[in-house]
Design a protein around this motif. Sequence first.
Motif, mmCIF file in Angstrom:
data_model
loop_
_atom_site.group_PDB
_atom_site.id
_atom_site.type_symbol
_atom_site.label_atom_id
_atom_site.label_comp_id
_atom_site.label_asym_id
_atom_site.label_seq_id
_atom_site.Cartn_x
_atom_site.Cartn_y
_atom_site.Cartn_z
ATOM 1 N N LEU A 82 9.391 1.549 -6.105
ATOM 2 C CA LEU A 82 9.868 1.585 -7.488
ATOM 3 C C LEU A 82 10.024 0.159 -8.017
ATOM 4 N N VAL A 83 10.406 -0.753 -7.118
ATOM 5 C CA VAL A 83 10.753 -2.129 -7.514
ATOM 6 C C VAL A 83 9.630 -3.118 -7.229
ATOM 7 N N TYR A 84 8.954 -2.906 -6.089
ATOM 8 C CA TYR A 84 7.984 -3.902 -5.627
ATOM 9 C C TYR A 84 6.547 -3.399 -5.793
ATOM 10 N N ALA A 85 5.666 -4.286 -6.217
ATOM 11 C CA ALA A 85 4.230 -4.011 -6.215
ATOM 12 C C ALA A 85 3.592 -4.795 -5.070
ATOM 13 N N SER A 86 2.347 -4.460 -4.762
ATOM 14 C CA SER A 86 1.630 -5.092 -3.658
ATOM 15 C C SER A 86 0.302 -5.649 -4.171
ATOM 16 N N LEU A 87 -0.414 -6.323 -3.294
ATOM 17 C CA LEU A 87 -1.725 -6.834 -3.693
ATOM 18 C C LEU A 87 -2.667 -5.690 -4.021
ATOM 19 N N THR A 88 -2.648 -4.671 -3.174
ATOM 20 C CA THR A 88 -3.505 -3.511 -3.394
ATOM 21 C C THR A 88 -2.647 -2.258 -3.342
ATOM 22 N N ARG A 89 -3.249 -1.156 -3.688
ATOM 23 C CA ARG A 89 -2.619 0.145 -3.528
ATOM 24 C C ARG A 89 -3.717 1.111 -3.095
ATOM 25 N N THR A 90 -3.382 2.330 -2.772
ATOM 26 C CA THR A 90 -4.426 3.280 -2.388
ATOM 27 C C THR A 90 -4.547 4.361 -3.451
ATOM 28 N N ASP A 91 -5.769 4.793 -3.652
ATOM 29 C CA ASP A 91 -6.004 5.855 -4.627
ATOM 30 C C ASP A 91 -5.926 7.223 -3.942
ATOM 31 N N GLU A 92 -6.303 8.260 -4.635
ATOM 32 C CA GLU A 92 -6.156 9.607 -4.091
ATOM 33 C C GLU A 92 -7.104 9.881 -2.939
#
Length: 523
Positions: A82-92
């Motif tokens: 909720l607070v932190y983002a990352s370099l990447t994320r994963t899609d579905e």
Amino acid sequence: MLARLTLRRRPDVRSARKAGGLRAAALGTAAVALLVPALSACGGSGSASAGAATLKWASSYFPGHWDPVVSGSGAQFRELALVYASLTRTDETGKAVPDLAESWEYNEKGDRITFHLRPGLKFSDGEPVDAAAVKAAVERAQKQKNSALFGDLTSIGSVRADGLDATLELTQVDYQIPQLLGERVLQIASPKAAADPAKLDQNPVGAGPFVIDQLIPGTKAVLRKNPDYWDAKNIHIDNVELVSAPDASTVVPGLQTGVYNFADIEPSQADAAAKAGLDVFSQPGFNASNISLNVNKAPFDDDRVVDAFRYAVNREEFVDKLTFGRGEATDQPFPKGYVAYDAESENAYPYDPAKAKKLLATAGHRPGELKLDLVIPAEDPQAEIVQSQLAAVGVKVTIKIDKNWATPFFAKDLAFSLYSTTGRDSAVQTLTAHFGPDGPLNLSSPYEPEGFEKAVAKVRQTPLDAPDYARVLQEATRAGLASKALIFTFSSPNLFAKSKSVSGLPKNPAHIDWTGVTVSSGS
């Protein structure tokens, strides 16, 4: 559930949760009736303004730590997101896609990767989101004494910061990095705030979709939408009230009365939630429980005993009794259909108690002679099932609860225990955690199955979009499953209930993604 992969997160969290759930099921409705009005009253002080789209989330996984370096693993990372983002994320599909980094590329050899950050981003304290912040995050995760993540980052030798370009010099060819540095392993905090890790732990400062306004440790967090989040236009929730669910039996009544509009729930509560007209659904995940054996200690230094235990396990009993039929039997740390799942290894040791008895007899153990302590951190119904199934083949098991269980487990001093993991976005990281010589979930360290190291190295050297990636990865899974140290048993569902006011969620594996989700105003 992790080189120190899942380990700094609450170990065996799902198991402990189930134990609590079973106890909760025994509570009378009178207790529920008393608790719900109390919760309603508590909701007032931190509630968002009327008319705002407010997510009211009751969770059994309320973070014990809000420093992502300390508590960035396990089920709680979903709430830190909720607070932190990352370099990447994963899609579905489980594929790494841009998050704070809008793109990246490898060098020709595959031992260097450069992430290009989005321009103009800032943390909620006003500090810039740039390559220097990425460098600081990686180095802190590698060096901070109480880091839960340093074992995940062994492929990263150094980071070079140049404006918005963060270049990672790798210690080996490793095409898993974009997958690895998704939400779970490198949630990025403001370097300024992280200069005091103890303060950050209670005052999180990130660049994610929400900003903390109020945090009552262990109890409640009140958040508001972050207007500076890079994808703020697709966040339609104005406020979040995250509370620690006081007891599983109170969650469904709380959802019915509007105290909450979203909650993770126990399988034992699913039918009641559905009958109450709530939306009950599962999110995809990598959950897997196992029986951990130490082949460096008797009697598991005898392969015949290990095989006897493999044949003595009836996985369906775990599913039926612990997940109320909503989970799945599993003999590997990946769900069926996932790219790392190896169909050739499926059901290699089917339930066969007669064969188990025969193997024990061949190993010189007459019925009732083999006596073992099963050491676990807390009350856990899994242990009772293991005890019962082994008794059926002539092994006497005594369950021992050790509140300091983590110390002997991770020191590899135990002979026989249980663990549950929620896996990793990088399949290789999940494999090495379980089967590698330094794997935190490998109770038999430094033992590793023959051929595993070579198989894993081959996966790292294979780009994720290569035509043979799936085959190479599944071969590594197969090599790992030759391990004598782990008997996988069942997979628990990531089970949730929500009111109709909350729209459907993206099905990103192992994640809770609020992008595009709506909450009816005033709900």
